[in-house]
Design an enzyme around this catalytic site. Structure first.
Site, short mmCIF file in Angstrom:
data_model
loop_
_atom_site.label_atom_id
_atom_site.label_comp_id
_atom_site.label_asym_id
_atom_site.label_seq_id
_atom_site.Cartn_x
_atom_site.Cartn_y
_atom_site.Cartn_z
CE LYS A 1 -2.17 -1.03 3.90
NZ LYS A 1 -1.54 -2.31 4.27
NE ARG B 1 -4.25 -1.58 10.06
CZ ARG B 1 -3.14 -1.03 9.58
NH1 ARG B 1 -3.18 0.15 9.02
NH2 ARG B 1 -2.01 -1.66 9.64
NE ARG C 1 1.90 -5.05 11.31
CZ ARG C 1 2.95 -4.81 10.51
NH1 ARG C 1 4.12 -5.37 10.77
NH2 ARG C 1 2.83 -4.04 9.47
NE ARG D 1 7.21 -3.09 5.76
CZ ARG D 1 5.91 -2.84 5.63
NH1 ARG D 1 5.40 -2.59 4.44
NH2 ARG D 1 5.12 -2.87 6.67
NE ARG E 1 6.29 -0.93 10.70
CZ ARG E 1 5.14 -0.84 10.03
NH1 ARG E 1 5.11 -0.27 8.83
NH2 ARG E 1 4.03 -1.31 10.52
P1 AMP Z 1 0.82 0.26 9.41
O1 AMP Z 1 2.06 1.05 9.24
O2 AMP Z 1 -0.31 0.75 8.53
O3 AMP Z 1 1.03 -1.23 9.29
O4 AMP Z 1 0.31 0.52 10.92
C1 AMP Z 1 1.11 0.17 12.02
C2 AMP Z 1 0.25 -0.01 13.26
O5 AMP Z 1 -0.42 1.22 13.56
C3 AMP Z 1 -0.88 -1.03 13.13
O6 AMP Z 1 -0.44 -2.36 13.35
C4 AMP Z 1 -1.84 -0.53 14.22
O7 AMP Z 1 -1.37 -0.85 15.51
C5 AMP Z 1 -1.74 0.98 14.06
N1 AMP Z 1 -2.71 1.51 13.06
C6 AMP Z 1 -2.42 2.11 11.88
N2 AMP Z 1 -3.54 2.47 11.24
C7 AMP Z 1 -4.57 2.08 12.02
C8 AMP Z 1 -5.99 2.16 11.89
N3 AMP Z 1 -6.56 2.71 10.82
N4 AMP Z 1 -6.74 1.64 12.90
C9 AMP Z 1 -6.18 1.09 14.00
N5 AMP Z 1 -4.85 0.97 14.18
C10 AMP Z 1 -4.04 1.47 13.20
#
Ligand code: AMP
Length: 215
Positions: free
Chosen positions: A13, A88, A171, A127, A160
């Site tokens: 994404k 999400r 996740r 990554r 990360r």
């Molecule tokens: P990402 O970088 O998009 O994988 O997001 C990293 C982490 O941030 C996720 O595993 C969640 O803990 C939190 N997070 C990001 N976006 C959301 C969302 N829209 N709703 C809830 N938690 C989020």
């Protein structure tokens, strides 16, 4: 353009969003990036989000809608936006629908980026991410020129916290339980485009073909 990019963690994404921003000046809005910046800065928001993020769980819908309610009203959103990692959950999608109606905007489409689970697992464990600018690397296919240092901004390139094997497994489970149902939600809304994402370019091609067809 105004798009939602749906897809499992590691589906690409962020990479697709970064390529699309170069096409028409739309901004990439990644809730994950916003939250990571808040954690790094030690703000109240960061403190509230940190534990859930580290475990690979979702942070609360209220917290996310608080962020996005403000973010989508900022000036740079007038050129369009690419929502990366938001919504999400079904409640977030419902709240976004109300929010967009309030600000008088409509989404062009919702893109579901589909990638096989084994490909995703391999991608996530290899990554690496720049903690300063968010640039994404891969130790096998796209390492930074100098190990641990971002080619673009010189910042530290690291794995990360939520990319340990345990957090990644969680996740993906969270994605299947809470985020995958959004595909059905947007199918009903009538603006879903599903793309089998062999490469980021194939996703871009599918998006531009659909935008052209809608003109
Ligand atoms: P990402 O970088 O998009 O994988 O997001 C990293 C982490 O941030 C996720 O595993 C969640 O803990 C939190 N997070 C990001 N976006 C959301 C969302 N829209 N709703 C809830 N938690 C989020």
């Amino acid at each position: 353009m105004k798009l939602i990019l749906l897809g499992a963690p590691g589906a690409g994404k962020g990479t697709v969003a970064k390529l699309l921003t170069k096409m028409d000046g739309s901004v990439q809005i990644s809730t994950g990036d916003i939250l990571r910046a808040a954690v790094a800065a030690g703000t109240e928001l960061g403190k509230q989000a940190e534990a859930a993020m580290k475990a690979g769980d979702l942070v609360s819908d209220d917290l996310i809608m608080g962020i996005m309610g403000e973010r989508l009203k900022e000036d740079d959103c007038k050129a369009g936006y690419l929502l990366d990692g938001f919504p999400r959950t079904i409640p977030q999608a419902e709240a976004l629908k109300v929010l967009m109606k309030d600000i008088g905007e409509e989404l062009d489409m919702v893109v579901d980026i589909q990638v096989a689970r084994d490909v995703i697992l391999d991608r996530l464990t290899t990554r690496r991410t720049c903690t300063d600018c968010g640039e994404i690397y891969n130790v096998k296919s796209n390492p930074p020129k100098e190990e641990g240092k971002c080619d673009k901004c010189g910042g530290p390139v690291v794995q990360r916290d939520d990319e340990t094997e345990e957090a990644i497994g969680n996740r993906l489970d969270v994605f299947n339980e809470q985020t995958a149902p959004l595909v059905g939600f947007y199918e009903k809304e009538g603006n879903l485009v599903s793309v089998d994402a062999t490469t980021s370019q194939s996703v871009i091609d599918a998006i531009t073909a659909r935008l052209d067809a809608n003109k």
